[in-house]
Each structure stands twice: as C-alpha cells, then as structure tokens.
Design an enzyme around this catalytic site. Structure first.
Site, PDB file in Angstrom:
ATOM      1  N   GLU A   1       0.798  -1.240   0.000  1.00 20.52           N
ATOM      2  CA  GLU A   1       0.000   0.000   0.000  1.00 20.52           C
ATOM      3  C   GLU A   1       0.828   1.286   0.000  1.00 20.52           C
ATOM      4  O   GLU A   1       0.567   2.203   0.779  1.00 20.52           O
ATOM      5  CB  GLU A   1      -0.963  -0.014   1.193  1.00 20.52           C
ATOM      6  CG  GLU A   1      -1.896  -1.212   1.166  1.00 20.52           C
ATOM      7  CD  GLU A   1      -2.899  -1.240   2.315  1.00 20.52           C
ATOM      8  OE1 GLU A   1      -2.840  -0.370   3.194  1.00 20.52           O
ATOM      9  OE2 GLU A   1      -3.761  -2.143   2.303  1.00 20.52           O
TER      10      GLU A   1
ATOM     11  N   GLU B   1      -5.791 -11.008  -1.493  1.00 23.56           N
ATOM     12  CA  GLU B   1      -6.649 -10.839  -0.305  1.00 23.56           C
ATOM     13  C   GLU B   1      -8.109 -10.824  -0.744  1.00 23.56           C
ATOM     14  O   GLU B   1      -8.855  -9.899  -0.443  1.00 23.56           O
ATOM     15  CB  GLU B   1      -6.295  -9.528   0.425  1.00 23.56           C
ATOM     16  CG  GLU B   1      -4.844  -9.429   0.830  1.00 23.56           C
ATOM     17  CD  GLU B   1      -4.492  -8.173   1.627  1.00 23.56           C
ATOM     18  OE1 GLU B   1      -5.407  -7.451   2.066  1.00 23.56           O
ATOM     19  OE2 GLU B   1      -3.290  -7.920   1.797  1.00 23.56           O
TER      20      GLU B   1
HETATM   21  C1  XIL Z   1      -6.468  -6.616   8.011  1.00 22.94           C
HETATM   22  C2  XIL Z   1      -6.803  -7.807   8.893  1.00 22.94           C
HETATM   23  O1  XIL Z   1      -7.615  -8.687   8.178  1.00 22.94           O
HETATM   24  C3  XIL Z   1      -7.480  -7.357  10.168  1.00 22.94           C
HETATM   25  O2  XIL Z   1      -7.625  -8.457  11.064  1.00 22.94           O
HETATM   26  C4  XIL Z   1      -6.681  -6.257  10.842  1.00 22.94           C
HETATM   27  O3  XIL Z   1      -7.399  -5.768  11.950  1.00 22.94           O
HETATM   28  C5  XIL Z   1      -6.403  -5.121   9.887  1.00 22.94           C
HETATM   29  O4  XIL Z   1      -5.752  -5.639   8.730  1.00 22.94           O
HETATM   30  N1  XIL Z   1      -4.870  -4.773   3.532  1.00 22.94           N
HETATM   31  C6  XIL Z   1      -3.900  -5.615   4.009  1.00 22.94           C
HETATM   32  C7  XIL Z   1      -4.207  -6.530   5.122  1.00 22.94           C
HETATM   33  O5  XIL Z   1      -2.795  -5.678   3.424  1.00 22.94           O
HETATM   34  O6  XIL Z   1      -3.102  -6.772   5.937  1.00 22.94           O
HETATM   35  C8  XIL Z   1      -5.366  -6.040   5.972  1.00 22.94           C
HETATM   36  O7  XIL Z   1      -5.694  -7.040   6.922  1.00 22.94           O
HETATM   37  C9  XIL Z   1      -6.542  -5.694   5.092  1.00 22.94           C
HETATM   38  C10 XIL Z   1      -6.190  -4.617   4.102  1.00 22.94           C
END
Ligand code: XIL
Length: 371
Positions: free
Chosen positions: A157, A262
C-alpha cells in the site's frame, strides 16, 4: 423382489456418493493446474486451536498468509525485540502440509510498532536511520524464514488513489527510494524468495498506472521484483470484470506474476462508494448499512455465487498470468469485512459460512473448472 430393491437402493446410494466425490473436489485440487489457492490465517488457526478449521484449511488450500502475525507491530513490537512465536508455528503448519507460505508484510504504513520513526529523545529519525531500521527489520525476518517463506509482500500500500506515492512516514523520511531499498534488502536476505508489491484498488486506472511505475522503476535499476498482488477486497458490482481483466493484462505485460492476494467479496453497502449528501452518516452502523444481520437471503446468496463464478472464469482465462489466488480469511464469521469500514456488521464475503459449510459460491467457483 426384496433383493432387487436392495440392489436398486445401493446403486442409488453409490451414484450419490460418486457425485458427492466429484462435487466435493477441494479448491486446491480443482485449481491445481491453474494457480495456487491460498488463505489468510488468524492466530487461533496458526496455533491449531480448532481442529475443524485446521482440517478445512489444510484440505482446501495450498498456500498460507498470516492475516496479522507477521506484520511489523506483531513480529517486531519493539525496536530491539522480535516475536517469532506465531510465524514459527505458521511455518510448521505449512511445512507439515506442503503449503506455499507468503510473508505479509515487510514495509507498510499501518500496524507498525510504536517508535519505528522516533529516536530515544522523541525526535524523528533521519533518512539514514530509517534505512538502518528497515535493513535490520527485513534482514532479520527474511533471513530467519529463508527458504521457508517462498514469496514476500515486500512493500504494501505505498500508493495514493491518484497513483502518486502515499505520503507515509516511510516516504516523508526516506524519500521515494525507500521502496527500492526494501526490495534490495529482501533480496539480499533471501535471493531465492519471490518479491512482490501489494496494494488495494489495483484495478483503478490511476493507481494501476502508479503500480506499473513502481515496477518499471525497480526493473530499470536491476532490482528484483517478481510480481504484484492485487488485494481483491471487492464487492458484488465493483470493480468491473473489464477493469480486473485490463489490470491483469497490464501487470503481466511487465513480465511479472499477477496474484490476487486478499480476495473477499462484500455483499454490504460500501460507504466509500455511496454518494450520500450526509458525509458524517456514512460510517455509522445503521440498519440500512447492515441489512442481513440474521442471514443472507437466497437471492443475494445467488448473486454472490454468480459474482464469484464470473471472477474465477476471468482468472481461469488468464491462468497463464496468475500464480495465486488467496482468500482473506477462512469463513464468513472471521472476515475482517464484518468490521471494516464499519464496525459490527454481518458480511458474507467468503466461500465458507459461519459453520464452515461450503456456500453456493464455493460450488460455483469449483464449477468454473469443470469440463
Ligand atoms: C487486516 C486484517 O484482516 C485485520 O484483522 C486487521 O485488523 C487489519 O488488517 N490490507 C492488508 C491486510 O494488506 O493486511 C489487511 O488485513 C486488510 C487490508
């Protein structure tokens, strides 16, 4: 007569079992010639606390990402102390089940330990100190899991929505070369590991072009980058299939792997996308924003299955470019989307329901690879 009936009955039962076997091909089996199928695991799963969950994870998936436990705040909570307990356990689970481990994530502006950017006297560190700290962080972690973590989300990010670099502390202190340094340090620590750039909204044109600039810049300097991760926090109607396809094609044209890292598909209204007049009302958990607290209506269940099928048909068409698709969580009850961007909602983002049962979307996804 009775004998015949028994024969007929057992034939029916046998046929039933056969069709169940075909139907119940697991995800990793169904997609074995296409791409890896991964899942993000939480701490309780890493510790193998729930047998049913572990069984589902190891039977359905062939790649693991720690949902939180390898982020800076967790694995390197203080400047001089690391906590490898959960990452170590994750490696054991993966090794015992022959799973591809993704390291998530080395350099990210979020879920950082306190004090990463400050000196002991409270002043902000300079660029040279940031470089030292990044090097220590990356060398220590990547070095420890050398040969075990097969691919790293090196930088996560780093882009703003307009495609320029996000004005994070890493950027403010280190300048844009912090990204190059992160990739270099990761490569030094494990020359064989794959290295990725990972972000959300990677299908939006401006951000996509920003990601392409990051990749090209690394390539032009001879710094190893093996792929990009499109996070894939999507909804029923966004992004469009065309946007997804264009992004896949453009990233692959750089000669790197494309991953969906994701994936989850929200069925709930997205406050970011709603053009309501009342901005302050947007992030409240109102009944309108949480329409299915008691269960998902069949019609929406079907919509979700259709959407997943469309997405996977597209992935399959580009299976030569896609190396992995990872779901962000095992089942609906564990999805982070229940709490983001509004806390306490009930979402239905994944392929397994709150009781670990495969949903209509699961069957629809498997169906995309049937002859
Ligand atoms: C999220 C997790 O799923 C949650 O449990 C945590 O509270 C916050 O982070 N982008 C990413 C992930 O790269 O690491 C994030 O994961 C979601 C957005």
């Amino acid at each position: 007569m009775k004998k015949n009936l028994i024969l007929i009955l057992s034939a029916i039962v046998f046929a039933g079992i056969q069709s169940i076997n075909i139907e119940e091909k697991t995800l990793k089996e169904a997609f074995k010639d296409h791409y890896l199928i991964g899942v993000a695991v939480n701490r309780s799963q890493i510790l193998q606390r729930n047998e049913a969950e572990v069984k589902l994870i190891t039977s359905q998936f062939n790649s693991l990402t720690a949902e939180n436990d390898m982020k800076w705040a967790n694995i390197h909570p203080k400047i001089d102390s690391f906590n490898f307990e959960y990452a170590d356990k994750l490696m054991e689970l993966a090794q015992a089940n022959d799973m591809f481990v993704v390291g998530h994530t080395l350099v990210w502006h979020s879920q950082l330990a306190r004090g990463v950017f400050t000196n002991e006297d409270g002043s902000t560190i300079d660029s040279a100190e940031l470089t030292r700290r990044m090097k220590d962080h990356i060398h220590t972690i990547v070095g420890r899991y050398k040969g075990k973590v097969k691919g790293w989300d090196v930088v996560n990010e780093a882009l703003a929505e307009d495609g320029t670099l996000r004005k994070s502390k890493f950027f403010e202190i280190g300048g844009e070369s912090y990204i190059e340094k992160a990739f270099q340090f990761a490569h030094e620590a494990d020359p064989d590991a794959e290295l990725y750039y990972n972000d959300y909204n990677m299908t939006n044109a401006e951000k996509r072009d920003g990601a392409i600039r990051i990749v090209k810049n690394l390539q032009s300097k001879g710094i190893k980058i093996d792929g990009v991760g499109m996070q894939g926090h999507w909804g029923l109607d966004y992004p469009t299939l065309e946007e997804i396809e264009t992004a896949i094609e453009m990233y692959a044209a750089l000669g790197i792997k494309v991953m969906v890292t994701e994936l989850d598909v929200s069925v709930l209204p997205n406050p970011y996308r709603m053009r309501t007049a009342d901005v302050s009302a947007r992030f409240e958990n109102t009944p309108e924003m949480n329409p299915y607290p008691e269960g998902l209506p069949d019609s929406v269940q079907t919509q979700l299955a259709d959407r997943y099928a469309d997405i996977f048909k597209l992935f399959n068409k580009h299976a030569d470019k896609i190396s992995r698709v990872t779901f962000w969580g095992l089942h609906d009850g564990l999805s982070w989307k229940n709490n983001f961007p509004i806390r306490g909602r009930t979402d239905y983002t994944l392929l397994f329901d709150r009781n670990l049962a495969p949903k209509k979307a699961y069957h629809a996804v498997i169906e995309t690879v049937k002859d």
